[in-house]
Design a protein around this motif. Sequence first.
Motif, mmCIF file in Angstrom:
data_model
loop_
_atom_site.group_PDB
_atom_site.id
_atom_site.type_symbol
_atom_site.label_atom_id
_atom_site.label_comp_id
_atom_site.label_asym_id
_atom_site.label_seq_id
_atom_site.Cartn_x
_atom_site.Cartn_y
_atom_site.Cartn_z
ATOM 1 N N UNK A 72 0.812 -1.212 0.000
ATOM 2 C CA UNK A 72 0.000 0.000 0.000
ATOM 3 C C UNK A 72 0.849 1.267 0.000
ATOM 4 N N UNK A 73 0.258 2.340 -0.517
ATOM 5 C CA UNK A 73 0.764 3.692 -0.312
ATOM 6 C C UNK A 73 -0.372 4.430 0.389
ATOM 7 N N UNK A 74 -0.209 4.640 1.681
ATOM 8 C CA UNK A 74 -1.321 5.196 2.456
ATOM 9 C C UNK A 74 -2.487 4.228 2.411
ATOM 10 N N UNK A 75 -3.651 4.720 1.948
ATOM 11 C CA UNK A 75 -4.839 3.867 1.835
ATOM 12 C C UNK A 75 -4.999 3.292 0.430
ATOM 13 N N UNK A 76 -4.020 3.505 -0.444
ATOM 14 C CA UNK A 76 -4.118 3.072 -1.834
ATOM 15 C C UNK A 76 -3.388 1.755 -2.057
ATOM 16 N N UNK A 77 -4.115 0.702 -2.461
ATOM 17 C CA UNK A 77 -3.450 -0.566 -2.757
ATOM 18 C C UNK A 77 -2.723 -0.477 -4.097
ATOM 19 N N UNK A 78 -1.442 -0.839 -4.102
ATOM 20 C CA UNK A 78 -0.633 -0.781 -5.318
ATOM 21 C C UNK A 78 -0.402 -2.158 -5.926
ATOM 22 N N UNK A 79 -0.134 -3.126 -5.062
ATOM 23 C CA UNK A 79 0.230 -4.471 -5.516
ATOM 24 C C UNK A 79 -0.441 -5.494 -4.611
ATOM 25 N N UNK A 80 -1.018 -6.506 -5.232
ATOM 26 C CA UNK A 80 -1.509 -7.674 -4.506
ATOM 27 C C UNK A 80 -0.402 -8.717 -4.619
ATOM 28 N N UNK A 81 0.145 -9.172 -3.494
ATOM 29 C CA UNK A 81 1.242 -10.138 -3.503
ATOM 30 C C UNK A 81 0.780 -11.456 -2.899
ATOM 31 N N UNK A 82 1.168 -12.524 -3.562
ATOM 32 C CA UNK A 82 0.749 -13.871 -3.192
ATOM 33 C C UNK A 82 1.996 -14.744 -3.140
ATOM 34 N N UNK A 138 -10.252 -7.191 -3.702
ATOM 35 C CA UNK A 138 -9.749 -6.007 -3.010
ATOM 36 C C UNK A 138 -10.112 -4.713 -3.724
ATOM 37 N N UNK A 139 -10.544 -4.819 -4.977
ATOM 38 C CA UNK A 139 -10.879 -3.641 -5.786
ATOM 39 C C UNK A 139 -12.219 -3.847 -6.470
ATOM 40 N N UNK A 140 -13.310 -3.564 -5.782
ATOM 41 C CA UNK A 140 -14.624 -3.736 -6.407
ATOM 42 C C UNK A 140 -14.710 -2.946 -7.714
ATOM 43 N N UNK A 141 -15.311 -3.549 -8.706
ATOM 44 C CA UNK A 141 -15.472 -2.886 -9.991
ATOM 45 C C UNK A 141 -14.343 -3.160 -10.965
ATOM 46 N N UNK A 142 -13.340 -3.938 -10.555
ATOM 47 C CA UNK A 142 -12.235 -4.268 -11.454
ATOM 48 C C UNK A 142 -12.774 -5.053 -12.647
ATOM 49 N N UNK A 143 -12.369 -4.660 -13.852
ATOM 50 C CA UNK A 143 -12.880 -5.362 -15.026
ATOM 51 C C UNK A 143 -11.789 -5.756 -16.008
ATOM 52 N N UNK A 144 -10.749 -4.979 -16.130
ATOM 53 C CA UNK A 144 -9.725 -5.239 -17.143
ATOM 54 C C UNK A 144 -8.646 -6.186 -16.680
ATOM 55 N N UNK A 145 -7.723 -6.502 -17.583
ATOM 56 C CA UNK A 145 -6.621 -7.390 -17.224
ATOM 57 C C UNK A 145 -5.629 -6.700 -16.285
ATOM 58 N N UNK A 146 -4.854 -7.527 -15.613
ATOM 59 C CA UNK A 146 -3.807 -7.065 -14.710
ATOM 60 C C UNK A 146 -2.489 -7.695 -15.145
ATOM 61 N N UNK A 147 -1.393 -7.044 -14.842
ATOM 62 C CA UNK A 147 -0.080 -7.598 -15.120
ATOM 63 C C UNK A 147 0.545 -8.067 -13.823
ATOM 64 N N UNK A 148 1.243 -9.203 -13.901
ATOM 65 C CA UNK A 148 1.884 -9.784 -12.730
ATOM 66 C C UNK A 148 3.270 -10.284 -13.098
ATOM 67 N N UNK A 149 4.103 -10.383 -12.087
ATOM 68 C CA UNK A 149 5.418 -10.997 -12.263
ATOM 69 C C UNK A 149 5.561 -12.080 -11.197
ATOM 70 N N UNK A 150 6.433 -13.037 -11.474
ATOM 71 C CA UNK A 150 6.568 -14.184 -10.582
ATOM 72 C C UNK A 150 8.016 -14.635 -10.571
ATOM 73 N N UNK A 151 8.464 -15.110 -9.417
ATOM 74 C CA UNK A 151 9.781 -15.734 -9.325
ATOM 75 C C UNK A 151 9.768 -16.758 -8.201
ATOM 76 N N UNK A 152 10.753 -17.633 -8.258
ATOM 77 C CA UNK A 152 10.892 -18.700 -7.286
ATOM 78 C C UNK A 152 12.157 -18.434 -6.472
#
Length: 175
Positions: A72-82, A138-152
């Motif tokens: 988060x930045x303040x109350x703004x979610x920037x990244x969902x991490x899993x 976490x973001x009601x109303x989300x409709x479009x694609x999202x970009x993600x990155x992954x590593x092991x």
Amino acid sequence: MRKGWQHPVLLAPRTLRPWLTATGSLTARLIAHYPDFSVRVLRQTLAPPHRDERRPLRVARGRVEAREVLLMSGATPLVYAHSVAAPAALRRGFRAVGKLGNRSLGSFLFATPTITRSPLAWRRLDRRHPLWRKAAQQLPGLSGPLWARRSLFRAGADALMVTEVFLPPFFRLQG
């Protein structure tokens, strides 16, 4: 690890490309750009692995330890991490993960010299992917694609997979 995670980064929004390909700690980079940075833990529990997590973690069936957070930045979610790991990995090479609380996973991973990281992979996620659906909670109303990155990440024979999904508020702040 790469199966399904090979979308050309040139398809990503221009402002997001450096974030998708940066090899250092995403947490450190976010802190440098967003001084009001924090981690909000959504859940940490045993859960079935997603289909595209099974092979890299060498987990065919059963459950993995899953940690889901919002960066988060303040109350703004920037990244969902899993992040996911076999339960045994959290008793051995990644035992500190269970004690992180609201601290970032990156603060542990990048401070531990015995942990190595695989090359990054990335892809565009749509509503068919379970991580898109979890981020959308976490973001009601989300409709479009999202970009993600992954590593092991590896600590000896133990593995921990980290996926970071960039959320629309991040795009607006970067644009």
